[in-house]
Design an enzyme around this catalytic site. Structure first.
Site, PDB file in Angstrom:
ATOM      1  N   LEU A  82       0.832  -1.102  -0.091  1.00  0.00           N
ATOM      2  CA  LEU A  82      -0.168  -0.177   0.052  1.00  0.00           C
ATOM      3  C   LEU A  82       0.957   1.182  -0.022  1.00  0.00           C
ATOM      4  O   LEU A  82       1.920   1.343   0.429  1.00  0.00           O
ATOM      5  CB  LEU A  82      -1.091   0.138   1.051  1.00  0.00           C
ATOM      6  CG  LEU A  82      -1.767  -1.124   1.242  1.00  0.00           C
ATOM      7  CD1 LEU A  82      -3.013  -0.913   2.303  1.00  0.00           C
ATOM      8  CD2 LEU A  82      -2.618  -1.633  -0.114  1.00  0.00           C
ATOM      9  N   GLY A 113       1.063  -5.427   1.344  1.00  0.00           N
ATOM     10  CA  GLY A 113       0.223  -5.184   0.352  1.00  0.00           C
ATOM     11  C   GLY A 113       0.742  -5.928  -0.960  1.00  0.00           C
ATOM     12  O   GLY A 113      -0.165  -6.306  -1.717  1.00  0.00           O
ATOM     13  N   ASN A 154       4.611  -7.296   6.494  1.00  0.00           N
ATOM     14  CA  ASN A 154       5.437  -6.886   7.712  1.00  0.00           C
ATOM     15  C   ASN A 154       4.803  -5.572   8.572  1.00  0.00           C
ATOM     16  O   ASN A 154       5.600  -4.627   8.994  1.00  0.00           O
ATOM     17  CB  ASN A 154       6.841  -6.661   7.109  1.00  0.00           C
ATOM     18  CG  ASN A 154       6.398  -5.151   6.012  1.00  0.00           C
ATOM     19  OD1 ASN A 154       5.276  -5.211   5.303  1.00  0.00           O
ATOM     20  ND2 ASN A 154       7.220  -4.197   5.546  1.00  0.00           N
ATOM     21  N   GLU A 155       3.781  -5.270   8.474  1.00  0.00           N
ATOM     22  CA  GLU A 155       2.961  -4.159   8.969  1.00  0.00           C
ATOM     23  C   GLU A 155       3.442  -3.805  10.528  1.00  0.00           C
ATOM     24  O   GLU A 155       3.596  -2.834  10.858  1.00  0.00           O
ATOM     25  CB  GLU A 155       1.270  -4.506   8.947  1.00  0.00           C
ATOM     26  CG  GLU A 155       0.691  -4.106   7.751  1.00  0.00           C
ATOM     27  CD  GLU A 155       0.824  -5.580   6.814  1.00  0.00           C
ATOM     28  OE1 GLU A 155       1.480  -6.323   7.081  1.00  0.00           O
ATOM     29  OE2 GLU A 155       0.182  -5.423   5.682  1.00  0.00           O
TER      30      GLU A 155
HETATM   31  C1  LIG Z   1      -6.984  -2.358  15.709  1.00  0.00           C
HETATM   32  C2  LIG Z   1      -6.743  -2.964  14.454  1.00  0.00           C
HETATM   33  C3  LIG Z   1      -6.966  -1.950  13.216  1.00  0.00           C
HETATM   34  C4  LIG Z   1      -6.455  -2.184  12.069  1.00  0.00           C
HETATM   35  C5  LIG Z   1      -6.749  -1.255  11.000  1.00  0.00           C
HETATM   36  C6  LIG Z   1      -5.763  -1.345   9.829  1.00  0.00           C
HETATM   37  C7  LIG Z   1      -4.342  -0.606  10.082  1.00  0.00           C
HETATM   38  C8  LIG Z   1      -3.568  -0.340   8.948  1.00  0.00           C
HETATM   39  C9  LIG Z   1      -3.131  -1.453   8.046  1.00  0.00           C
HETATM   40  C10 LIG Z   1      -2.392  -1.031   6.869  1.00  0.00           C
HETATM   41  C11 LIG Z   1      -1.914  -1.933   5.985  1.00  0.00           C
HETATM   42  C12 LIG Z   1      -0.605  -1.656   5.280  1.00  0.00           C
HETATM   43  C13 LIG Z   1      -0.285  -2.506   4.309  1.00  0.00           C
HETATM   44  C14 LIG Z   1       0.744  -2.041   3.602  1.00  0.00           C
HETATM   45  O1  LIG Z   1       1.261  -2.509   2.528  1.00  0.00           O
HETATM   46  S1  LIG Z   1       2.105  -0.730   4.209  1.00  0.00           S
HETATM   47  C15 LIG Z   1       3.410  -0.410   3.096  1.00  0.00           C
HETATM   48  C16 LIG Z   1       4.297  -1.370   3.534  1.00  0.00           C
HETATM   49  N1  LIG Z   1       5.589  -1.799   2.614  1.00  0.00           N
HETATM   50  C17 LIG Z   1       6.748  -1.433   3.138  1.00  0.00           C
HETATM   51  O2  LIG Z   1       7.015  -1.537   4.190  1.00  0.00           O
HETATM   52  C18 LIG Z   1       7.802  -1.450   1.982  1.00  0.00           C
HETATM   53  C19 LIG Z   1       8.582  -0.274   2.071  1.00  0.00           C
HETATM   54  N2  LIG Z   1       9.681   0.049   0.929  1.00  0.00           N
HETATM   55  C20 LIG Z   1      10.663  -0.940   1.194  1.00  0.00           C
HETATM   56  O3  LIG Z   1      10.936  -1.610   1.716  1.00  0.00           O
HETATM   57  C21 LIG Z   1      11.588  -0.578  -0.424  1.00  0.00           C
HETATM   58  O4  LIG Z   1      11.198   0.528  -0.547  1.00  0.00           O
HETATM   59  C22 LIG Z   1      11.687  -1.622  -1.319  1.00  0.00           C
HETATM   60  C23 LIG Z   1      12.196  -2.919  -0.659  1.00  0.00           C
HETATM   61  C24 LIG Z   1      10.289  -2.038  -1.611  1.00  0.00           C
HETATM   62  C25 LIG Z   1      12.275  -1.225  -2.502  1.00  0.00           C
HETATM   63  O5  LIG Z   1      13.673  -0.795  -2.237  1.00  0.00           O
HETATM   64  P1  LIG Z   1      14.520   0.004  -2.999  1.00  0.00           P
HETATM   65  O6  LIG Z   1      15.750   0.416  -2.309  1.00  0.00           O
HETATM   66  O7  LIG Z   1      14.495  -0.360  -4.353  1.00  0.00           O
HETATM   67  O8  LIG Z   1      13.827   1.602  -3.104  1.00  0.00           O
HETATM   68  P2  LIG Z   1      13.590   2.694  -2.023  1.00  0.00           P
HETATM   69  O9  LIG Z   1      13.465   2.108  -0.787  1.00  0.00           O
HETATM   70  O10 LIG Z   1      14.696   3.595  -2.401  1.00  0.00           O
HETATM   71  O11 LIG Z   1      12.237   3.259  -2.409  1.00  0.00           O
HETATM   72  C26 LIG Z   1      12.076   4.091  -3.418  1.00  0.00           C
HETATM   73  C27 LIG Z   1      10.904   5.243  -3.146  1.00  0.00           C
HETATM   74  O12 LIG Z   1       9.746   4.829  -2.960  1.00  0.00           O
HETATM   75  C28 LIG Z   1       9.189   4.941  -1.762  1.00  0.00           C
HETATM   76  N3  LIG Z   1       8.461   4.042  -1.160  1.00  0.00           N
HETATM   77  C29 LIG Z   1       8.984   2.753  -0.943  1.00  0.00           C
HETATM   78  N4  LIG Z   1       7.805   1.992  -0.585  1.00  0.00           N
HETATM   79  C30 LIG Z   1       6.875   2.789  -0.408  1.00  0.00           C
HETATM   80  C31 LIG Z   1       5.541   2.727  -0.167  1.00  0.00           C
HETATM   81  N5  LIG Z   1       4.764   1.581   0.276  1.00  0.00           N
HETATM   82  N6  LIG Z   1       4.434   3.674  -0.425  1.00  0.00           N
HETATM   83  C32 LIG Z   1       5.084   4.931  -0.817  1.00  0.00           C
HETATM   84  N7  LIG Z   1       6.338   5.047  -1.005  1.00  0.00           N
HETATM   85  C33 LIG Z   1       7.129   4.024  -0.841  1.00  0.00           C
HETATM   86  C34 LIG Z   1      10.479   5.294  -0.880  1.00  0.00           C
HETATM   87  O13 LIG Z   1      10.227   6.304   0.141  1.00  0.00           O
HETATM   88  C35 LIG Z   1      11.462   6.015  -2.074  1.00  0.00           C
HETATM   89  O14 LIG Z   1      10.724   7.300  -2.174  1.00  0.00           O
HETATM   90  P3  LIG Z   1      11.903   8.607  -2.493  1.00  0.00           P
HETATM   91  O15 LIG Z   1      12.673   8.302  -3.789  1.00  0.00           O
HETATM   92  O16 LIG Z   1      10.971   9.665  -2.513  1.00  0.00           O
HETATM   93  O17 LIG Z   1      12.841   8.613  -1.221  1.00  0.00           O
END
Ligand SMILES: CCCCCCCCCCC/C=C/C(=O)SCCNC(=O)CCNC(=O)[C@H](O)C(C)(C)COP(=O)(O)OP(=O)(O)OC[C@H]1O[C@@H](n2cnc3c(N)ncnc32)[C@H](O)[C@@H]1OP(=O)(O)O
Length: 289
Positions: free
Chosen positions: A95, A140, A164-165
């Protein structure tokens, strides 16, 4: 309202384009963030996410994804979809954190409704879904793969997959959890969810998050051969079986969609949760520098 109108427009424009290209034999339609190609074995579409840099599931990306799926569901010649990514080394970063950080409650509610919509469509699809996981697949991203009937992953130790949330200071909602339990069993899911485990390929295979590992350059050909095997099963019996296996899990969300949106909105709006997301985003930035 504006999003619904955009969706209608896209669906309409997309179907016109799809029809024209089908006549030309190109069998390909695309919107900005999702490309669908229907060449290859009869009845199979390849759906490629292309929302660089990391295929995060922004509101626009979710909407385009859902529309593309809807179009494929409506095309009776399509029996199976291979889901993969056009972004090198990333299946999907999950997400879009920027949709859940620093916005207002109405935005959170709209976003979550669309996350639910895509999940329900994917998880309950009558088509055969095979994921060709060609990169990192956290949260996600893993959810998308878990919706599929079979998961082929590139055997590259740089890539990880899992829900990994908890590492972000947030909580996977009950329907993410239910699907994880259905896939890897209660004990493994309990441990992996609490620890926010991101499994490297060999561990993902061992625990059952994915079904098969292949060298990176074989992910697509393997996904196609898996698809061929599933296509050999009569649709009606496979679909009824899939429905029997998945209906209760989907119904569990369907019967409380509104409450789930409210829960998400109030949870994500909390100052403490926003602070956690801020810290996580900062950590992602620092990783670069
Ligand atoms: C009581 C209970 C109630 C419950 C109610 C619900 C609660 C909430 C539930 C929400 C569920 C959420 C689900 C999700 O999916 S959350 C997202 C999780 N994702 C991650 O943790 C991934 C994070 N990203 C990474 O680890 C790395 O970016 C990755 C391995 C994917 C790639 O690495 P790489 O080195 O190739 O790239 P960068 O890290 O340099 O990233 C490039 C740019 O992209 C931005 N980025 C990365 N991931 C995300 C993302 N998920 N969303 C938005 N943007 C993202 C990153 O910041 C870099 O941006 P910049 O270039 O601007 O610095």
């Amino acid at each position: 309202m504006a999003l619904a109108a955009a969706r209608r427009l896209l669906l309409h424009a997309g179907s016109r384009l799809g029809r024209r290209e089908a006549v030309d034999g190109a069998r390909r339609f695309a919107n900005k963030r999702v490309l669908v190609e229907t060449e290859g074995p009869a009845g199979v579409a390849v759906m490629k996410l292309r929302n660089p840099p990391v295929n995060s599931l922004s509101l626009e990306c979710l909407t385009e994804f859902t529309i593309s799926l809807e179009k494929l569901e409506n095309d009776k010649s399509i029996r199976g979809v291979i889901l993969t990514s056009e972004c090198p080394g990333i299946f999907s970063a999950g997400l879009d954190l920027l949709e859940m950080y620093g916005r207002n409650p109405a935005h959170y509610a709209e976003y979550w409704k669309n996350v639910q919509e895509l999940w329900l469509r994917l998880y309950t699809s009558n088509m055969i879904l095979v994921s060709a996981i060609n990169g990192a697949s956290p949260a996600g991203g893993c959810l998308l793969a878990l919706c599929c009937d079979y998961r082929v992953m590139a055997d590259n130790p740089k890539y990880t997959i899992g829900l990994n949330e908890s590492l972000l200071g947030i909580v996977a909602p009950f329907w993410f959890k239910d699907m994880y339990v259905n896939t890897i069993g209660h004990r493994e899911a309990e441990r992996a969810l609490q620890l926010g485990t991101l499994f490297p390929p060999a561990e993902a295979l061992k625990v059952g998050v994915v079904d098969e590992l292949v060298p990176e350059d074989k992910v697509h050909s393997k996904a196609r051969s898996v698809m061929a095997k599933w296509l050999a099963i009569p649709d009606h019996s496979r679909q009824l079986t899939k429905n029997m296996m998945r209906k209760a899990t989907a119904d569990n969300l369907i019967k409380q969609r509104e409450a789930d949106i409210q829960n998400f909105t109030s949870f994500i709006s909390k100052d403490s949760i926003q602070k956690s997301l801020h810290m996580y985003l900062e950590k992602l930035k620092q990783k670069k520098g």
